[in-house]
Design a protein around this motif. Sequence first.
Motif, PDB file in Angstrom:
ATOM      1  N   GLN A   1       0.837  -1.197   0.000  1.00 36.78           N
ATOM      2  CA  GLN A   1       0.000   0.000   0.000  1.00 36.78           C
ATOM      3  C   GLN A   1       0.872   1.247   0.000  1.00 36.78           C
ATOM      4  O   GLN A   1       2.067   1.204   0.265  1.00 36.78           O
ATOM      5  CB  GLN A   1      -0.946   0.019   1.194  1.00 36.78           C
ATOM      6  CG  GLN A   1      -0.308   0.214   2.530  1.00 36.78           C
ATOM      7  CD  GLN A   1      -1.327   0.126   3.665  1.00 36.78           C
ATOM      8  OE1 GLN A   1      -2.445  -0.330   3.507  1.00 36.78           O
ATOM      9  NE2 GLN A   1      -0.932   0.565   4.835  1.00 36.78           N
ATOM     10  N   ILE A   2       0.208   2.340  -0.330  1.00 36.45           N
ATOM     11  CA  ILE A   2       0.816   3.668  -0.282  1.00 36.45           C
ATOM     12  C   ILE A   2       0.026   4.474   0.742  1.00 36.45           C
ATOM     13  O   ILE A   2      -1.203   4.438   0.743  1.00 36.45           O
ATOM     14  CB  ILE A   2       0.754   4.348  -1.664  1.00 36.45           C
ATOM     15  CG1 ILE A   2       1.614   3.575  -2.660  1.00 36.45           C
ATOM     16  CG2 ILE A   2       1.184   5.807  -1.576  1.00 36.45           C
ATOM     17  CD1 ILE A   2       1.446   4.027  -4.098  1.00 36.45           C
TER      18      ILE A   2
ATOM     19  N   GLU B   1      -0.613   8.278   1.919  1.00 39.44           N
ATOM     20  CA  GLU B   1      -0.440   9.701   1.613  1.00 39.44           C
ATOM     21  C   GLU B   1      -0.753  10.470   2.886  1.00 39.44           C
ATOM     22  O   GLU B   1      -1.869  10.396   3.403  1.00 39.44           O
ATOM     23  CB  GLU B   1      -1.367  10.122   0.482  1.00 39.44           C
ATOM     24  CG  GLU B   1      -1.015   9.487  -0.846  1.00 39.44           C
ATOM     25  CD  GLU B   1      -1.948   9.902  -1.975  1.00 39.44           C
ATOM     26  OE1 GLU B   1      -3.029  10.478  -1.706  1.00 39.44           O
ATOM     27  OE2 GLU B   1      -1.598   9.644  -3.134  1.00 39.44           O
TER      28      GLU B   1
ATOM     29  N   SER C   1       9.757   6.284   3.079  1.00 39.27           N
ATOM     30  CA  SER C   1       9.042   7.523   3.359  1.00 39.27           C
ATOM     31  C   SER C   1       9.743   8.645   2.602  1.00 39.27           C
ATOM     32  O   SER C   1      10.956   8.843   2.757  1.00 39.27           O
ATOM     33  CB  SER C   1       9.067   7.809   4.872  1.00 39.27           C
ATOM     34  OG  SER C   1       8.423   9.024   5.156  1.00 39.27           O
TER      35      SER C   1
ATOM     36  N   THR D   1       4.751  10.673   1.433  1.00 38.77           N
ATOM     37  CA  THR D   1       4.255   9.425   0.855  1.00 38.77           C
ATOM     38  C   THR D   1       5.086   8.289   1.438  1.00 38.77           C
ATOM     39  O   THR D   1       6.314   8.361   1.460  1.00 38.77           O
ATOM     40  CB  THR D   1       4.379   9.427  -0.676  1.00 38.77           C
ATOM     41  OG1 THR D   1       3.636  10.536  -1.205  1.00 38.77           O
ATOM     42  CG2 THR D   1       3.848   8.138  -1.279  1.00 38.77           C
TER      43      THR D   1
ATOM     44  N   PHE E   1       5.671   4.193   1.040  1.00 36.55           N
ATOM     45  CA  PHE E   1       5.458   2.996   0.244  1.00 36.55           C
ATOM     46  C   PHE E   1       5.758   1.804   1.142  1.00 36.55           C
ATOM     47  O   PHE E   1       6.849   1.716   1.721  1.00 36.55           O
ATOM     48  CB  PHE E   1       6.373   3.004  -0.982  1.00 36.55           C
ATOM     49  CG  PHE E   1       6.194   1.815  -1.877  1.00 36.55           C
ATOM     50  CD1 PHE E   1       5.023   1.650  -2.600  1.00 36.55           C
ATOM     51  CD2 PHE E   1       7.189   0.861  -1.996  1.00 36.55           C
ATOM     52  CE1 PHE E   1       4.851   0.555  -3.433  1.00 36.55           C
ATOM     53  CE2 PHE E   1       7.020  -0.236  -2.826  1.00 36.55           C
ATOM     54  CZ  PHE E   1       5.850  -0.393  -3.544  1.00 36.55           C
ATOM     55  N   GLU E   2       4.790   0.895   1.280  1.00 37.45           N
ATOM     56  CA  GLU E   2       4.885  -0.195   2.244  1.00 37.45           C
ATOM     57  C   GLU E   2       4.679  -1.547   1.569  1.00 37.45           C
ATOM     58  O   GLU E   2       3.730  -1.716   0.814  1.00 37.45           O
ATOM     59  CB  GLU E   2       3.794  -0.045   3.314  1.00 37.45           C
ATOM     60  CG  GLU E   2       3.738   1.330   3.956  1.00 37.45           C
ATOM     61  CD  GLU E   2       2.529   1.497   4.868  1.00 37.45           C
ATOM     62  OE1 GLU E   2       2.386   0.716   5.828  1.00 37.45           O
ATOM     63  OE2 GLU E   2       1.727   2.400   4.596  1.00 37.45           O
TER      64      GLU E   2
END
Length: 131
Positions: free
Chosen positions: A34-35, A37, A71, A82, A84-85
């Motif tokens: 997932q991302i 925001e 991050s 943002t 990113f995981e």
Amino acid sequence: MSVKQAMIFGVTALLLLLSGAPAMSEEKSKQHIQIAEIVVDPAQLDSYKSAVAEQIEAAIRLEPGVLTLYSVSNKENPSQITVFEIYRDREAYLAHLQAPHFLKYKAAVEKMVKSLKLIPVDPVVLGSQAK
């Protein structure tokens, strides 16, 4: 080894490799990606960056199910973050949400974060180069 034996061996090896491909892609599809925001109060941006750095370092070090956490901030608007995981699977993600370092991070940034949007994504192509 005769030519015929070598060909049979080669074809067998190829079939074994190809039969493993669906299992590998199934494993990749189980990942939770997932991302996030995040919009941070600009006056608290340095404090936020410290908190997220501590959280990410702990998650990568302590949680084998946390595969990637990046991050980044928008160059034109640094308070837009943002993340990113990538997690091994959904269970690893749910465990991460209960980890002491993540709960500490959430409590620390509660008043710093003005908005948070989680966007589930599917990988198209993921690549990285070893350091």
